[in-house]
Design a protein around this motif. Structure first.
Motif: not given
Length: 400
Positions: A41-44, A109-113
């Protein structure tokens, strides 16, 4: 005078505060494999704020593929994993995990960021007409753990058909054994095939005072263990990459009773399909020792991730891009180790490569992944964004 490469590093550094906010939010609220709903949800929400991506959701539960397309040209994928690990965090940082027993101890978490940061910069480039082709930003769930079907997130991503049109795909992984600002890359097999085994050694058991009246699986296991531990040194070519380790031995309930069964569990690691099969075949031969000792056995092999096989051309492109964007960046060309990475499923079908990005603090390169005190130097975040962004541009050009 500004150059294009200076510009991407400057732009990445300019959004560092936002990158840190994103990463700390994700770190505070980690979720396990196949449970990444709030992460998704946050990514979206971040992607929707750009109001430019075609967003597809629901891959293996909570995966996302966000697409930018100019309508013609190559199709390039950039992938990040989303899930956390069942580890109780002990870092003591202000943004420490608020989910008991769950922690981002592998840097996802860093990869997503960094992928969100690259998506932001590349969206700006798209608006300015600098994107000729299609970019798919892939947020993949469940890299760490398999479901009841024995599958992690990457096979489901491939089955979805959402990335079948990719001409190339890249990913990065943070690296606590390298200083921040350093890079580790490797052409060809770079992380291991993963196979776990469970070997039951079967006897008849009996009274501890009368061992001659039965067959003793513990005694048999002593010969099996010798065979297992001599396998690498005496059966595998020392020029090949392969290893076997025992992680569990179970059997017996009391001191004076010989059990009927011993269970030995362990893992097989290899870099090539030939060595992978050889390890399995040799383990099967070792298990048969029990039959000559009056017992029996049952051997089960659980096949996990295939080896991460980095495409040579794409790996060279990553290296050259890093040298251009960060001319003073130390680059180490060597494999990443005997761990597993389900990105290997993807590189088995699509030309791709992963690189490791240093994230150590103040020269302390003793850190490792999957530990309760794992942390990253957040100075690595804009570096990863710049590299992912510029490598994507280079791939769009080179794959025409």
């Amino acid at each position: 005078m500004k150059t294009e490469n200076w510009d991407v590093t400057k732009r990445s550094q300019f959004i560092k505060a936002q990158l840190m906010d994103w990463r700390r939010h994700l770190h505070r609220y980690p979720e396990l494999s196949f449970q990444e709903k709030k992460t998704s949800d946050f990514i979206q929400s971040v992607l929707e704020a750009e109001d430019i991506f075609n967003i597809q959701t629901g891959i293996a539960g909570y995966g996302i593929v966000a697409t930018l397309s100019s309508g013609s040209g190559p199709v390039i994928g950039v992938r990040a994993d989303m899930d956390a690990l069942p580890i109780q965090e002990q870092t003591g940082v202000e943004y420490q995990s608020e989910h008991e027993g769950i922690m981002h101890a592998c840097g996802h978490d860093a990869h997503i960021t960094m992928l969100l940061g690259a998506a932001k910069l590349l969206a700006e480039d798209y608006r300015e007409g600098r994107i000729n082709g299609t970019i798919k930003f892939i947020f993949q769930p469940a890299e760490e753990s398999a479901d009841a079907n024995g599958l992690t997130g990457a096979p489901y991503l491939l089955r979805s058909g959402m990335i079948n049109d990719l001409d190339a795909v890249i990913a990065l992984h943070v690296c606590p054994w390298r200083n921040t600002g350093e890079l580790q890359i490797n052409k060809g097999p770079s992380m291991a095939n993963i196979d776990n085994f469970s070997l039951e050694i079967l006897g008849t058991g009996g009274h501890g005072g009368y061992p001659y009246q039965g067959t003793d699986p513990i005694w048999m296991s002593s010969y099996v263990l010798q065979g297992i531990y001599s396998l690498i040194s005496r059966k595998i070519n020392p020029l090949d990459v392969g290893t076997i380790s025992v992680g569990e031995i179970h059997g017996g309930h009391t001191a004076n009773v010989i059990p009927e069964k011993i269970v030995i569990k362990g893992t097989l690691r290899s870099y090539t399909d030939d060595v992978r099969q050889q390890l399995i075949d040799e383990l099967q031969s070792i298990a048969k020792i029990t039959e000559s000792l009056g017992g029996a056995y049952q051997l089960e092999i659980e096949h996990g991730e295939p080896a991460l096989d980095n495409d040579e051309e794409i790996t060279e492109l990553i290296k050259q891009t890093a040298q251009t964007v960060y001319p003073n960046m130390p680059i180490y060309e060597e494999p990443f180790g005997m761990g597993g990475e389900d990105f290997g499923h993807i590189t088995k079908q699509i030309p791709g490569a992963m690189f490791f990005l240093g994230c150590a603090f103040n020269g302390d390169t003793t850190g490792s992944l999957h530990t309760s005190n794992f942390q990253i130097n957040e100075d690595a975040l804009p570096i990863g964004v710049a590299l992912l962004s510029e490598c994507t541009h280079k791939l769009l050009t080179s794959k025409k």
